[in-house]
Scaffold this active site. Structure first.
Site, PDB file in Angstrom:
ATOM      1  N   CYS A   8       0.871  -1.181   0.000  1.00  0.00           N
ATOM      2  CA  CYS A   8       0.000   0.000   0.000  1.00  0.00           C
ATOM      3  C   CYS A   8       0.907   1.230   0.000  1.00  0.00           C
ATOM      4  O   CYS A   8       2.072   1.130  -0.361  1.00  0.00           O
ATOM      5  CB  CYS A   8      -1.001  -0.010   1.153  1.00  0.00           C
ATOM      6  SG  CYS A   8      -0.305   0.140   2.814  1.00  0.00           S
ATOM      7  N   ARG A  14      -3.450  -0.789   5.260  1.00  0.00           N
ATOM      8  CA  ARG A  14      -3.977  -1.894   4.453  1.00  0.00           C
ATOM      9  C   ARG A  14      -3.025  -3.072   4.310  1.00  0.00           C
ATOM     10  O   ARG A  14      -3.404  -4.218   4.559  1.00  0.00           O
ATOM     11  CB  ARG A  14      -4.387  -1.367   3.072  1.00  0.00           C
ATOM     12  CG  ARG A  14      -5.495  -0.337   3.143  1.00  0.00           C
ATOM     13  CD  ARG A  14      -5.715   0.367   1.824  1.00  0.00           C
ATOM     14  NE  ARG A  14      -4.576   1.243   1.534  1.00  0.00           N
ATOM     15  CZ  ARG A  14      -4.434   1.921   0.397  1.00  0.00           C
ATOM     16  NH1 ARG A  14      -5.338   1.807  -0.557  1.00  0.00           N
ATOM     17  NH2 ARG A  14      -3.391   2.708   0.217  1.00  0.00           N
ATOM     18  N   ASP A 127      -8.363   3.515   1.224  1.00  0.00           N
ATOM     19  CA  ASP A 127      -7.418   3.835   2.292  1.00  0.00           C
ATOM     20  C   ASP A 127      -8.216   4.418   3.458  1.00  0.00           C
ATOM     21  O   ASP A 127      -8.820   5.477   3.322  1.00  0.00           O
ATOM     22  CB  ASP A 127      -6.386   4.846   1.799  1.00  0.00           C
ATOM     23  CG  ASP A 127      -5.254   5.061   2.786  1.00  0.00           C
ATOM     24  OD1 ASP A 127      -5.386   4.667   3.967  1.00  0.00           O
ATOM     25  OD2 ASP A 127      -4.231   5.629   2.369  1.00  0.00           O
TER      26      ASP A 127
END
Length: 160
Positions: A8, A14, A127
């Site tokens: 990420c 994440r 996100d």
């Protein structure tokens, strides 16, 4: 051995969650010796830090403890990993931009390509960094599904 890298932006929300979920699923099946799992970010904002406190809190609420320390993607990761799963299209382009061969490019895929519902395949994992708690749970649910499908995919490949 299957070597999987989750990516990420900062490696604090994440991708460490995906790493933790995948590692737990592998451990629950007793196939740890068949996998190497890691995560990283495309940016250097949080190198050495634990995952975001909200990510860790949400993971704990779901029975998962995250201990990963953030690191940045390195082009040598193309050689060290068989499968590079990126959380969103912007970071995927950053990873692809560091590829030096067709073999490298073929290792890179979006995480949600492992959604069962076709309409969700190729969609970004959102996100949750700037959102509220519901965003962290949404990401947990997405990654739980996708890592389950990813694990099935790799276990089938190992069997064949």
């Amino acid at each position: 051995m299957r070597k999987i890298l989750f990516v990420c932006l900062g490696n604090i929300c994440r991708s460490p969650l995906a790493e933790g979920l995948m590692s737990e699923k592998i451990a629950n099946l007793g196939v740890e010796d068949q996998f190497k799992i890691d995560s990283c970010g495309t940016a250097d904002y949080h190198i050495g830090e634990l995952p975001d406190e909200r990510t860790r809190e949400n993971a704990l609420q779901n029975g998962l403890e995250l201990k990963h320390r953030a690191r940045q993607f390195d082009p040598s990761d193309f050689k060290r990993f068989d499968h590079i799963l990126v959380m969103d299209s912007v970071n995927k382009m950053k990873i692809i931009g560091q590829a030096t061969s067709e073999e490298h490019l073929q290792k890179v895929q979006l995480m949600r390509d492992f959604e069962q519902e076709i309409s969700l395949q190729g969609v970004d994992v959102p996100d949750p960094y700037y959102g509220g708690n519901e965003g962290f749970q949404n990401v947990y649910d997405i990654l739980d599904r996708c890592t389950e499908n990813l694990l099935s995919y790799h276990l089938q490949a190992i069997e064949n």
